[in-house]
Write a protein that holds these residues in place. Sequence first.
Motif, PDB file in Angstrom:
ATOM      1  N   VAL A  52      17.351  51.017   0.890  1.00  0.00           N
ATOM      2  CA  VAL A  52      16.656  49.792   1.299  1.00  0.00           C
ATOM      3  C   VAL A  52      17.630  48.615   1.254  1.00  0.00           C
ATOM      4  O   VAL A  52      17.694  47.806   2.187  1.00  0.00           O
ATOM      5  CB  VAL A  52      15.437  49.518   0.385  1.00  0.00           C
ATOM      6  N   TRP A  53      18.379  48.525   0.199  1.00  0.00           N
ATOM      7  CA  TRP A  53      19.361  47.439   0.040  1.00  0.00           C
ATOM      8  C   TRP A  53      20.378  47.457   1.191  1.00  0.00           C
ATOM      9  O   TRP A  53      20.626  46.431   1.848  1.00  0.00           O
ATOM     10  CB  TRP A  53      20.051  47.591  -1.321  1.00  0.00           C
ATOM     11  N   GLU A  66      11.470  51.383   7.712  1.00  0.00           N
ATOM     12  CA  GLU A  66      11.379  52.833   7.464  1.00  0.00           C
ATOM     13  C   GLU A  66      11.881  53.178   6.059  1.00  0.00           C
ATOM     14  O   GLU A  66      11.260  53.964   5.339  1.00  0.00           O
ATOM     15  CB  GLU A  66      12.199  53.569   8.526  1.00  0.00           C
ATOM     16  N   GLU A  67      12.991  52.560   5.681  1.00  0.00           N
ATOM     17  CA  GLU A  67      13.528  52.821   4.332  1.00  0.00           C
ATOM     18  C   GLU A  67      12.548  52.326   3.260  1.00  0.00           C
ATOM     19  O   GLU A  67      12.370  52.965   2.229  1.00  0.00           O
ATOM     20  CB  GLU A  67      14.895  52.155   4.149  1.00  0.00           C
ATOM     21  N   ILE A  68      11.920  51.182   3.520  1.00  0.00           N
ATOM     22  CA  ILE A  68      10.946  50.664   2.551  1.00  0.00           C
ATOM     23  C   ILE A  68       9.771  51.627   2.432  1.00  0.00           C
ATOM     24  O   ILE A  68       9.281  51.891   1.327  1.00  0.00           O
ATOM     25  CB  ILE A  68      10.479  49.250   2.951  1.00  0.00           C
ATOM     26  N   SER A  69       9.349  52.209   3.556  1.00  0.00           N
ATOM     27  CA  SER A  69       8.227  53.165   3.495  1.00  0.00           C
ATOM     28  C   SER A  69       8.604  54.358   2.629  1.00  0.00           C
ATOM     29  O   SER A  69       7.783  54.874   1.860  1.00  0.00           O
ATOM     30  CB  SER A  69       7.807  53.610   4.904  1.00  0.00           C
ATOM     31  N   GLN A  70       9.868  54.794   2.745  1.00  0.00           N
ATOM     32  CA  GLN A  70      10.308  55.944   1.934  1.00  0.00           C
ATOM     33  C   GLN A  70      10.390  55.581   0.451  1.00  0.00           C
ATOM     34  O   GLN A  70      10.081  56.407  -0.415  1.00  0.00           O
ATOM     35  CB  GLN A  70      11.648  56.462   2.453  1.00  0.00           C
ATOM     36  N   LEU A  71      10.782  54.350   0.182  1.00  0.00           N
ATOM     37  CA  LEU A  71      10.811  53.900  -1.216  1.00  0.00           C
ATOM     38  C   LEU A  71       9.397  53.872  -1.796  1.00  0.00           C
ATOM     39  O   LEU A  71       9.169  54.330  -2.933  1.00  0.00           O
ATOM     40  CB  LEU A  71      11.455  52.511  -1.304  1.00  0.00           C
ATOM     41  N   LEU A  72       8.448  53.368  -1.014  1.00  0.00           N
ATOM     42  CA  LEU A  72       7.057  53.327  -1.494  1.00  0.00           C
ATOM     43  C   LEU A  72       6.549  54.738  -1.775  1.00  0.00           C
ATOM     44  O   LEU A  72       5.875  54.985  -2.785  1.00  0.00           O
ATOM     45  CB  LEU A  72       6.153  52.624  -0.466  1.00  0.00           C
ATOM     46  N   TYR A  73       6.895  55.659  -0.870  1.00  0.00           N
ATOM     47  CA  TYR A  73       6.492  57.055  -1.070  1.00  0.00           C
ATOM     48  C   TYR A  73       7.087  57.604  -2.377  1.00  0.00           C
ATOM     49  O   TYR A  73       6.390  58.207  -3.190  1.00  0.00           O
ATOM     50  CB  TYR A  73       6.944  57.902   0.127  1.00  0.00           C
TER      51      TYR A  73
END
Length: 93
Positions: A52-53, A66-73
């Motif tokens: 994300v960073w 998309e990266e944020i969605s994966q982090l939330l998951y």
Amino acid sequence: MEVFEDVKTFDELYAELAERARTRPEGSGTVAALDAGVHAQGKKVLEEAGEVWIAAEHESDERLAEEISQLLYRVQVLMLGRGVSLEDVYRYL
Ligand SMILES: N=c1c2ncn([C@@H]3O[C@H](COP(=O)(O)OP(=O)(O)OP(=O)(O)O)[C@@H](O)[C@H]3O)c2ncn1[C@@H]1O[C@H](COP(=O)(O)O)[C@@H](O)[C@H]1O
């Protein structure tokens, strides 16, 4: 606030993952991630946070989202791994 139809919310994803944990369907990546344990779940959180960073500094808005969605998951998998509910977290917001 924009309202999206047919889009999963954070709470809906959590309910879906909790159901996966309960029913353990064949081929579920979530079941495998839960079975891998809290250490592996935590590493995934850190990995996705790093992505994300990097995306925030160097990539498009779409890639960042998309990266944020994966982090939330990954955070939700860790929550389930440790038995932390949405309410447990929301009480601090
Ligand atoms: N939202 C997600 C989601 N986000 C990320 N990921 C997983 O995380 C991976 C991307 O993370 P990585 O960058 O670590 O990719 P990777 O290293 O290639 O992945 P691995 O080899 O470690 O699995 C994806 O390939 C998925 O395996 C997700 N896996 C599942 N979901 C949702 O969770 C629900 C349950 O999914 P299943 O358990 O697979 O049925 C469904 O609604 C899915 O859409």
